[in-house]
Structures are given as structure tokens and as C-alpha cells.
Scaffold this motif. Structure first.
Motif: not given
Length: 144
Positions: A65-67, A70-71, A76-77, A124-128
Motif C-alpha cells: 500500500a505504501a508504494e 498510500g495508507p 480525509r473522511v 481517500n483513493h478507493p485503493l488506499a
């Protein structure tokens, strides 16, 4: 046989899955993804891991996830009063919205909860926070 290096323009076919096996994206049925290695056009972990691969090589690459995106960042909610939303908006869980920041930038939001009074949105990005698994096949090194 030449290997992919920083600066090369490459074309890959890929299928991206989550650790639970669910697929989130694929180039199947489309043109291969073309990008310049090291230019920041794709997520950093995938960009780094295709380096050293050669045309015709397939591999399964795991990107932490970090690459990737991100986490997750719970700051951000946000809960927004429903009255702050345009009344014509048909909101449901999963609805994608665009908001304008104070400096005029655009930010993508996803509705994650709603009541008669409030709408909870997630920037957040949906894949964060997700580790991503890519099945990759190198199709071409355009200028390698």
C-alpha cells in the motif's frame, strides 16, 4: 535481450487484484498500458518492479500500500450537512463527487454513508491502504 530501465517507454498487459482475489482493473480487451518508466505516470511500486523485466516475461508483482496509493487517512473522511449539497444530487453510497478546494483544485470524493441530515464523504483513493497484486506481461519496450 534488453531489460526495462528508467526512461524506457514500455507497454504492458496487466490484471490488478486485491489480496482477497477481487479484481480492480485489467488491460484485457484493451490496448496494453504504455508509460515511461520512472516518470511517475503509474504507481511507484509497480514502476519500480517492472525495471529489469524483458519483453515476453510475465510475473506476479505485489505492491505494498505504501508504494501504491498510500495508507488510508481517516482525516480525509468528512461529515457534511446534506443542506450543503446541491438539492438535485441523487446521492447513494458509492456515489462519486468532485469538490473544489479553497485554492481552486479538484478533489474526488466518494459517498460512504448518508442520513437525512448528513452525508459522509471519503477523499481517500478507493485503493488506499490496500496491498495490490499485479499479473504483468511485458509486451514491448518501445525505445529500449
Amino acid at each position: 535481450m534488453s531489460q526495462i530501465k528508467t526512461g524506457d517507454v514500455v507497454r504492458i498487459h496487466y490484471t490488478g487484484t486485491l489480496t482477497d482475489g477481487s479484481q480492480f482493473d485489467s488491460s484485457a480487451g484493451r490496448e496494453p498500458l504504455e508509460f515511461q518508466v520512472g516518470s511517475g505516470q503509474i504507481i511507484p511500486g509497480l514502476d519500480r518492479q517492472v525495471q529489469g523485466m524483458a519483453v515476453g516475461v510475465s510475473a506476479t508483482l505485489t505492491v505494498p500500500a505504501a508504494e501504491a496509493y498510500g495508507p488510508r487517512d481517516e482525516t480525509r473522511v468528512q461529515v457534511v450537512p446534506r443542506s450543503a449539497m446541491p438539492p438535485e444530487l441523487q446521492l447513494t453510497r458509492g456515489t462519486s463527487l468532485q469538490a473544489t478546494t479553497q485554492d481552486g483544485g479538484q478533489i474526488a470524493l466518494t459517498v460512504i454513508d448518508l442520513t437525512d441530515q448528513d452525508v459522509t464523504v471519503d477523499a481517500n483513493h478507493p485503493l488506499a491502504g490496500q496491498d495490490l497484486i499485479f499479473q504483468v506481461e511485458v509486451v514491448e519496450i518501445v525505445n529500449g
